[in-house]
Design an enzyme around this catalytic site. Structure first.
Site, mmCIF file in Angstrom:
data_model
loop_
_atom_site.group_PDB
_atom_site.id
_atom_site.type_symbol
_atom_site.label_atom_id
_atom_site.label_comp_id
_atom_site.label_asym_id
_atom_site.label_seq_id
_atom_site.Cartn_x
_atom_site.Cartn_y
_atom_site.Cartn_z
ATOM 1 N N THR A 72 0.826 -1.204 0.000
ATOM 2 C CA THR A 72 0.000 0.000 0.000
ATOM 3 C C THR A 72 0.862 1.256 0.000
ATOM 4 O O THR A 72 0.607 2.191 -0.765
ATOM 5 C CB THR A 72 -0.945 0.000 1.219
ATOM 6 O OG1 THR A 72 -1.757 -1.175 1.175
ATOM 7 C CG2 THR A 72 -1.828 1.234 1.220
ATOM 8 N N THR A 230 2.203 0.846 13.633
ATOM 9 C CA THR A 230 2.202 -0.240 12.641
ATOM 10 C C THR A 230 2.245 0.339 11.233
ATOM 11 O O THR A 230 1.946 -0.358 10.277
ATOM 12 C CB THR A 230 0.938 -1.104 12.800
ATOM 13 O OG1 THR A 230 -0.226 -0.260 12.656
ATOM 14 C CG2 THR A 230 0.898 -1.793 14.155
ATOM 15 N N ARG A 232 4.803 3.301 9.587
ATOM 16 C CA ARG A 232 6.169 3.442 9.089
ATOM 17 C C ARG A 232 7.061 3.854 10.257
ATOM 18 O O ARG A 232 6.725 4.752 11.029
ATOM 19 C CB ARG A 232 6.257 4.492 7.973
ATOM 20 C CG ARG A 232 5.669 4.044 6.632
ATOM 21 C CD ARG A 232 6.538 2.971 5.989
ATOM 22 N NE ARG A 232 6.089 2.598 4.657
ATOM 23 C CZ ARG A 232 5.281 1.579 4.387
ATOM 24 N NH1 ARG A 232 4.809 0.845 5.388
ATOM 25 N NH2 ARG A 232 4.946 1.291 3.140
ATOM 26 N N GLU A 261 14.766 -1.084 7.785
ATOM 27 C CA GLU A 261 14.343 -2.481 7.798
ATOM 28 C C GLU A 261 15.056 -3.253 6.692
ATOM 29 O O GLU A 261 14.997 -2.839 5.541
ATOM 30 C CB GLU A 261 12.824 -2.567 7.605
ATOM 31 C CG GLU A 261 12.047 -1.905 8.734
ATOM 32 C CD GLU A 261 10.553 -1.852 8.513
ATOM 33 O OE1 GLU A 261 9.820 -1.521 9.445
ATOM 34 O OE2 GLU A 261 10.106 -2.153 7.381
ATOM 35 N N HIS A 282 7.728 -6.263 11.291
ATOM 36 C CA HIS A 282 6.915 -5.805 10.152
ATOM 37 C C HIS A 282 6.073 -6.950 9.578
ATOM 38 O O HIS A 282 6.154 -7.289 8.398
ATOM 39 C CB HIS A 282 7.804 -5.202 9.062
ATOM 40 C CG HIS A 282 7.055 -4.222 8.199
ATOM 41 N ND1 HIS A 282 7.652 -3.107 7.647
ATOM 42 C CD2 HIS A 282 5.762 -4.178 7.784
ATOM 43 C CE1 HIS A 282 6.760 -2.433 6.923
ATOM 44 N NE2 HIS A 282 5.603 -3.073 7.005
#
Length: 315
Positions: A72, A230, A232, A261, A282
């Site tokens: 998304t 939850t 970024r 990440e 994540h």
């Protein structure tokens, strides 16, 4: 014939059906920054989840006409360059709404109920030594009648609101930080921080939201409040959050994302061993059901573009 390259296919855990148009398809499990141009040199369609596609990587790719983001969030793509150069960019909206919003409440409940402290005491044999039927070493709190502040009121923010109301929480929707006007149904950003027992972040990451939560914002929050992220990792100043948790200026934090990440071992939050800090890698988006939906929408995005009527266009 379209030439499709998936730069980080290993991030997609669901099998992908072949698109229903003539194409060549190349998969790479992962792609390093210095491999992007070489691998996309003759591609007309690029698929990426987390491999960045910035102007300096896109400029040498004259054949590229379409970027399909297998997620998304689209902060990995230089949208301004794509708009200026006729490259269509599509994302996969809505697929992880349930998955992420459920993880939000998993984190909230685990922290409000002191889940990990109690699990540790049982494993250490403390319950077995109790003089009564129960063990009440740590406080727990109901969600009902507590206040949930939501920052970022998109699809997932609305789903979190719905779950919060089902738990009997009072829900506050934050206006944008530094907004000159407060829209109907919104509460000023600073007031949401001050009133909430739980603050949940659901904003996209861009220049205006980077380090949205820093020392000033954490100071405004209740010392018993929880911060849930939850969305970024870059929305939060991680060093400031680590300091606040160590100094007990905050009730706790539940994080599914970090600013880098995979993270490096010296991330200030990863050096902490605190029962009121939960970090998951994540995984909020990755329920089996969500991943299957993502895979289908991704392929349908390719087919819509090839048919001349692209869908889920972000640029």
């Amino acid at each position: 014939m379209e030439r499709i390259v998936f730069l980080d296919q290993s991030t997609c855990r669901a099998p992908l059906r072949p698109p229903r148009f003539k194409h060549e398809w190349r998969d790479y499990d992962t792609t390093a920054p210095n491999q992007v141009v070489e691998r996309l040199l003759d591609a007309t369609i690029a698929i990426t989840n987390k491999v960045p596609l910035r102007a300096h990587e896109l400029r040498p790719l004259p054949a590229l006409r379409f970027i399909a983001v297998a997620a998304t969030g689209v902060d990995v793509v230089d949208l301004e360059y794509c708009r200026a150069n006729g490259i269509t960019v599509c994302n996969v909206p809505h697929y992880a709404t349930r998955s992420v919003s459920e993880l939000v409440f998993l984190l909230i409940l685990a922290l409000r109920r002191n889940l990990f402290n109690y699990r540790t005491t049982v494993q250490a044999g403390m319950w077995q030594k109790s003089s009564t039927f129960s063990l009440l070493d740590y406080p727990t709190h109901d969600l009902a009648d507590s206040t949930l502040g939501i920052i970022g009121y998109g699809d997932i923010g609305r789903a979190v609101e719905k779950l919060g109301l089902a738990f009997g929480m009072d829900v506050l929707i934050a206006e944008r930080k530094h907004a000159l006007e407060v829209r109907p149904g919104r509460i000023p950003f600073e007031k949401v921080l001050a009133l909430s027992d739980v603050v949940s972040l659901h904003a996209p990451l861009d220049a205006s939201t980077r380090k949205l939560i820093g020392s000033t914002e954490l100071t405004r929050m209740k010392s018993t409040a929880l911060l849930i992220n939850t969305s970024r990792g870059g929305l939060v100043d991680e060093q400031v959050l680590a300091n606040a948790l160590q100094m007990r200026l905050l009730g706790g934090a539940g994080l599914d994302v970090l600013s880098q990440e995979p993270p490096t071992s010296d991330n200030p939050l990863l050096t902490l061993d605190l029962p009121n800090l939960i970090i998951t890698p994540h995984v909020g988006w990755a329920s089996e059901e969500a991943v299957a939906m993502m895979a289908e929408i991704l392929i349908s995005n390719l087919e819509a573009f090839a048919a001349g009527h692209p869908q889920n266009v972000v640029s």
